[in-house]
Design a protein around this motif. Structure first.
Motif, PDB file in Angstrom:
ATOM      1  N   ASP A 190       0.797  -1.354  -0.034  1.00 37.87           N
ATOM      2  CA  ASP A 190      -0.060  -0.109  -0.006  1.00 37.87           C
ATOM      3  C   ASP A 190       0.816   1.134   0.042  1.00 37.87           C
ATOM      4  O   ASP A 190       0.536   2.177   0.466  1.00 37.87           O
ATOM      5  CB  ASP A 190      -0.952   0.084   1.141  1.00 37.87           C
ATOM      6  N   PHE A 191       1.974   1.089  -0.714  1.00 34.92           N
ATOM      7  CA  PHE A 191       2.883   2.434  -0.505  1.00 34.92           C
ATOM      8  C   PHE A 191       2.286   3.513  -1.120  1.00 34.92           C
ATOM      9  O   PHE A 191       1.512   3.625  -2.051  1.00 34.92           O
ATOM     10  CB  PHE A 191       4.173   1.922  -1.584  1.00 34.92           C
ATOM     11  N   GLY A 192       2.544   4.770  -0.376  1.00 35.16           N
ATOM     12  CA  GLY A 192       2.077   5.769  -0.624  1.00 35.16           C
ATOM     13  C   GLY A 192       0.884   6.258   0.087  1.00 35.16           C
ATOM     14  O   GLY A 192       0.512   7.444   0.166  1.00 35.16           O
ATOM     15  N   THR A 193       0.208   5.574   0.981  1.00 36.08           N
ATOM     16  CA  THR A 193      -0.869   5.711   1.848  1.00 36.08           C
ATOM     17  C   THR A 193      -0.531   6.066   3.136  1.00 36.08           C
ATOM     18  O   THR A 193      -1.300   6.287   3.800  1.00 36.08           O
ATOM     19  CB  THR A 193      -1.979   4.585   1.582  1.00 36.08           C
ATOM     20  N   GLY A 194       0.521   5.968   3.584  1.00 41.32           N
ATOM     21  CA  GLY A 194       1.057   5.524   5.023  1.00 41.32           C
ATOM     22  C   GLY A 194       2.112   6.785   5.330  1.00 41.32           C
ATOM     23  O   GLY A 194       2.107   7.864   4.327  1.00 41.32           O
ATOM     24  N   PHE A 195       2.786   6.854   6.393  1.00 42.72           N
ATOM     25  CA  PHE A 195       3.745   8.027   6.523  1.00 42.72           C
ATOM     26  C   PHE A 195       5.092   7.424   5.824  1.00 42.72           C
ATOM     27  O   PHE A 195       5.834   6.758   6.530  1.00 42.72           O
ATOM     28  CB  PHE A 195       3.864   8.045   7.911  1.00 42.72           C
ATOM     29  N   SER A 196       5.303   7.737   4.713  1.00 41.89           N
ATOM     30  CA  SER A 196       6.434   7.402   4.109  1.00 41.89           C
ATOM     31  C   SER A 196       7.715   8.660   4.001  1.00 41.89           C
ATOM     32  O   SER A 196       7.183   9.617   4.159  1.00 41.89           O
ATOM     33  CB  SER A 196       6.551   7.124   2.733  1.00 41.89           C
ATOM     34  N   SER A 197       8.825   8.297   4.277  1.00 37.44           N
ATOM     35  CA  SER A 197       9.869   9.469   4.121  1.00 37.44           C
ATOM     36  C   SER A 197      11.191   8.870   3.493  1.00 37.44           C
ATOM     37  O   SER A 197      11.068   7.614   3.537  1.00 37.44           O
ATOM     38  CB  SER A 197      10.306   9.816   5.711  1.00 37.44           C
ATOM     39  N   LEU A 198      11.900   9.712   2.627  1.00 39.47           N
ATOM     40  CA  LEU A 198      12.819   9.299   1.894  1.00 39.47           C
ATOM     41  C   LEU A 198      13.793   8.597   2.814  1.00 39.47           C
ATOM     42  O   LEU A 198      14.599   7.851   2.219  1.00 39.47           O
ATOM     43  CB  LEU A 198      13.067  10.199   0.872  1.00 39.47           C
ATOM     44  N   ASN A 199      13.956   9.215   4.051  1.00 35.77           N
ATOM     45  CA  ASN A 199      14.992   8.707   5.046  1.00 35.77           C
ATOM     46  C   ASN A 199      14.765   7.637   5.165  1.00 35.77           C
ATOM     47  O   ASN A 199      15.726   6.395   5.185  1.00 35.77           O
ATOM     48  CB  ASN A 199      14.974   9.518   6.071  1.00 35.77           C
ATOM     49  N   TYR A 200      13.615   7.015   5.321  1.00 34.21           N
ATOM     50  CA  TYR A 200      13.159   5.553   5.509  1.00 34.21           C
ATOM     51  C   TYR A 200      13.587   4.586   4.387  1.00 34.21           C
ATOM     52  O   TYR A 200      14.131   3.615   4.795  1.00 34.21           O
ATOM     53  CB  TYR A 200      11.666   5.698   5.845  1.00 34.21           C
ATOM     54  N   LEU A 201      13.304   5.165   3.181  1.00 30.88           N
ATOM     55  CA  LEU A 201      13.648   4.195   2.068  1.00 30.88           C
ATOM     56  C   LEU A 201      15.086   3.930   1.870  1.00 30.88           C
ATOM     57  O   LEU A 201      15.702   2.970   1.669  1.00 30.88           O
ATOM     58  CB  LEU A 201      13.154   4.803   0.792  1.00 30.88           C
ATOM     59  N   LYS A 202      15.857   5.085   2.494  1.00 32.36           N
ATOM     60  CA  LYS A 202      17.303   5.067   2.393  1.00 32.36           C
ATOM     61  C   LYS A 202      17.816   4.072   3.493  1.00 32.36           C
ATOM     62  O   LYS A 202      18.711   3.204   3.202  1.00 32.36           O
ATOM     63  CB  LYS A 202      17.886   6.482   2.718  1.00 32.36           C
ATOM     64  N   ASN A 203      17.257   4.066   4.694  1.00 34.86           N
ATOM     65  CA  ASN A 203      17.889   3.132   5.829  1.00 34.86           C
ATOM     66  C   ASN A 203      17.581   1.761   5.978  1.00 34.86           C
ATOM     67  O   ASN A 203      18.063   1.069   6.592  1.00 34.86           O
ATOM     68  CB  ASN A 203      17.632   3.960   7.218  1.00 34.86           C
ATOM     69  N   SER A 226       9.647   5.856 -10.329  1.00 32.20           N
ATOM     70  CA  SER A 226      10.995   6.639 -10.220  1.00 32.20           C
ATOM     71  C   SER A 226      11.966   6.589  -9.251  1.00 32.20           C
ATOM     72  O   SER A 226      13.082   6.236  -9.273  1.00 32.20           O
ATOM     73  CB  SER A 226      11.018   8.238 -10.833  1.00 32.20           C
ATOM     74  N   ILE A 227      11.203   6.723  -8.143  1.00 39.03           N
ATOM     75  CA  ILE A 227      12.113   6.456  -6.763  1.00 39.03           C
ATOM     76  C   ILE A 227      12.724   5.191  -6.656  1.00 39.03           C
ATOM     77  O   ILE A 227      13.815   4.954  -6.304  1.00 39.03           O
ATOM     78  CB  ILE A 227      11.146   6.921  -5.580  1.00 39.03           C
ATOM     79  N   ALA A 228      11.724   4.287  -6.811  1.00 38.40           N
ATOM     80  CA  ALA A 228      12.005   2.973  -6.609  1.00 38.40           C
ATOM     81  C   ALA A 228      13.310   2.447  -7.566  1.00 38.40           C
ATOM     82  O   ALA A 228      14.330   1.797  -7.035  1.00 38.40           O
ATOM     83  CB  ALA A 228      10.524   1.993  -7.006  1.00 38.40           C
ATOM     84  N   HIS A 229      13.177   2.946  -8.777  1.00 38.72           N
ATOM     85  CA  HIS A 229      14.529   2.492  -9.649  1.00 38.72           C
ATOM     86  C   HIS A 229      15.568   3.150  -9.288  1.00 38.72           C
ATOM     87  O   HIS A 229      16.691   2.612  -9.389  1.00 38.72           O
ATOM     88  CB  HIS A 229      13.754   2.857 -11.104  1.00 38.72           C
ATOM     89  N   ALA A 230      15.412   4.347  -8.842  1.00 36.49           N
ATOM     90  CA  ALA A 230      16.771   5.317  -8.427  1.00 36.49           C
ATOM     91  C   ALA A 230      17.186   4.596  -7.259  1.00 36.49           C
ATOM     92  O   ALA A 230      18.517   4.697  -7.190  1.00 36.49           O
ATOM     93  CB  ALA A 230      16.141   6.724  -8.099  1.00 36.49           C
ATOM     94  N   LEU A 231      16.565   3.702  -6.485  1.00 36.77           N
ATOM     95  CA  LEU A 231      17.033   3.331  -5.204  1.00 36.77           C
ATOM     96  C   LEU A 231      17.414   1.741  -5.519  1.00 36.77           C
ATOM     97  O   LEU A 231      17.512   0.898  -4.467  1.00 36.77           O
ATOM     98  CB  LEU A 231      16.081   3.508  -3.888  1.00 36.77           C
ATOM     99  N   ASN A 232      17.192   1.257  -6.748  1.00 33.97           N
ATOM    100  CA  ASN A 232      17.392  -0.129  -7.009  1.00 33.97           C
ATOM    101  C   ASN A 232      16.410  -1.055  -6.426  1.00 33.97           C
ATOM    102  O   ASN A 232      16.722  -2.306  -6.016  1.00 33.97           O
ATOM    103  CB  ASN A 232      18.781  -0.327  -6.565  1.00 33.97           C
ATOM    104  N   LEU A 233      15.288  -0.711  -6.397  1.00 35.49           N
ATOM    105  CA  LEU A 233      13.835  -1.503  -5.693  1.00 35.49           C
ATOM    106  C   LEU A 233      13.221  -1.627  -6.764  1.00 35.49           C
ATOM    107  O   LEU A 233      13.172  -1.014  -7.968  1.00 35.49           O
ATOM    108  CB  LEU A 233      13.258  -0.650  -4.643  1.00 35.49           C
ATOM    109  N   LYS A 234      12.406  -2.828  -6.789  1.00 36.81           N
ATOM    110  CA  LYS A 234      11.625  -3.304  -7.672  1.00 36.81           C
ATOM    111  C   LYS A 234      10.261  -2.765  -7.507  1.00 36.81           C
ATOM    112  O   LYS A 234       9.971  -2.554  -6.347  1.00 36.81           O
ATOM    113  CB  LYS A 234      11.268  -4.926  -7.817  1.00 36.81           C
ATOM    114  N   VAL A 235       9.362  -2.257  -8.257  1.00 39.73           N
ATOM    115  CA  VAL A 235       8.068  -1.981  -7.955  1.00 39.73           C
ATOM    116  C   VAL A 235       7.058  -2.648  -8.731  1.00 39.73           C
ATOM    117  O   VAL A 235       7.034  -2.962 -10.002  1.00 39.73           O
ATOM    118  CB  VAL A 235       7.950  -0.260  -8.621  1.00 39.73           C
TER     119      VAL A 235
END
Ligand code: C2E
Ligand code: MG
Ligand code: MG
Ligand code: MG
Length: 284
Positions: free
Chosen positions: A180-193, A224-233
């Motif tokens: 459910d990505f995008g509906t909660g509290f996402s922060s870019l920091n979190y994707l990084k860590n 775009s964010i997923a791919h920039a961070l090497n994640l599958k989407v």
């Protein structure tokens, strides 16, 4: 109306409320019985890789086959089970059954197929989750790369705790997806860590992306964010060919939705996709 009738703010009698609490009480004991009587089952919804057009995974979705009421959707009993503290028990059931089924499919030659399992907040934060996962993999013999756990953004509010749980799960060799990505509290920091592997774009964005530029932009940005961070989407809830083409153009990796298939029982899935083929791949 109950308030008007009550004295000192207490409700003396309200037929609606009575019915509601009665329903809850009944459901509670019935859910316990359902676990005992094996009235629970898993349905599996295929996930299709848009680059290869193959089924690369299935999401396990819990179903309650009630003897009188018929099939009860998870939205009607999972929140309740969570509230009653039954979800950890239910979750173990799901993990056990799902992994056992996936092991069978691996043994039939589908060794790259992955099982996605939803975790509830209670399960994720439970002390013994990592041990439990380890134990189930051991008992079922499923290879760790055959398992993915889905968590939601709101489960990871305790960053320190979540980081260590996700680290341990990563060390086991299993994958983590953010549901459910995008509906909660996402922060870019979190994707990084955090140690995660996949983002699942929430169904609501996919549903609305053909109707307005905002949702379309959000979907495009998540990819775009997923791919920039090497994640599958993966996009959830894809229902139409139009949505499929739109996502293909945005280079979305995978899709899941009624367009390809509704969640199906293991045997229906095998029939529909000829799972027993020795080629080791499944085409939709
Ligand atoms: P979810 O994890 O986001 O699962 C996707 C939901 O979207 C499923 O609903 C699926 O049937 C539905 N879906 C898939 N494709 C489409 C589509 O094209 N159109 C529409 N309209 N819907 C689609 P379901 O099976 O009713 O499950 C609802 C939620 O219940 C799940 O959302 C998940 O959060 C929870 N859930 C289901 N099984 C389990 C479980 O074993 N454990 C836990 N903790 N939660 C579960
Ligand atoms: Mg899910
Ligand atoms: Mg969900
Ligand atoms: Mg979802």
């Amino acid at each position: 109306r109950a308030k008007d009738q009550g004295k000192n703010g207490y409700c003396i009698y309200n037929s609606d409320m009575n019915e509601e609490s009665l329903k809850k009480l009944t459901l509670e004991s019935e859910l316990e019985l359902a676990i005992k009587n094996n009235d629970l089952m898993l349905h599996y919804q295929p996930q299709i890789d848009l680059h290869t057009n193959q089924v690369v995974g299935v999401e396990a979705l819990l179903r309650w086959n009630h003897p009188e009421l018929g099939l009860i959707p998870p939205a009607d009993f999972i929140p309740l089970a969570e509230e009653m503290g039954l979800m950890v028990h239910l979750g173990e059931w799901v993990l056990n059954h799902g992994c056992r089924q996936m092991k069978k499919w691996h043994d039939q030659g589908l060794t790259t197929l992955k099982l996605s399992i939803n975790l509830s907040p209670q399960e994720f934060l439970k002390q013994r989750l990592v041990d439990k996962v380890k134990q189930v993999l051991q008992e079922t013999g499923l290879a760790p790369h055959g398992l993915e756990l889905e968590i939601t953004e709101s489960m990871t509010m305790d960053v320190v705790r979540s980081t260590s749980i996700l680290e341990e799960l990563h060390e086991l060799g299993i994958q983590i997806a953010i549901d459910d990505f995008g509906t909660g509290f996402s922060s870019l920091n979190y994707l990084k860590n955090f140690h995660i592997h996949r983002l699942k774009i929430d169904r609501s964005f996919v549903r609305d992306m053909m109707n307005g530029p905002k949702d379309a932009q959000i979907v495009s940005t998540i990819i775009s964010i997923a791919h920039a961070l090497n994640l599958k989407v993966i996009a959830e809830g894809v229902e139409t060919e139009e949505q499929l083409h739109f996502l293909e153009n945005l280079k979305c990796d995978e899709i899941q939705g009624y367009y390809y298939s509704k969640p199906l029982s293991a045997s229906d899935l095998e029939k529909k996709y000829e799972f027993n083929s020795s080629r080791g791949v499944i085409h939709p």
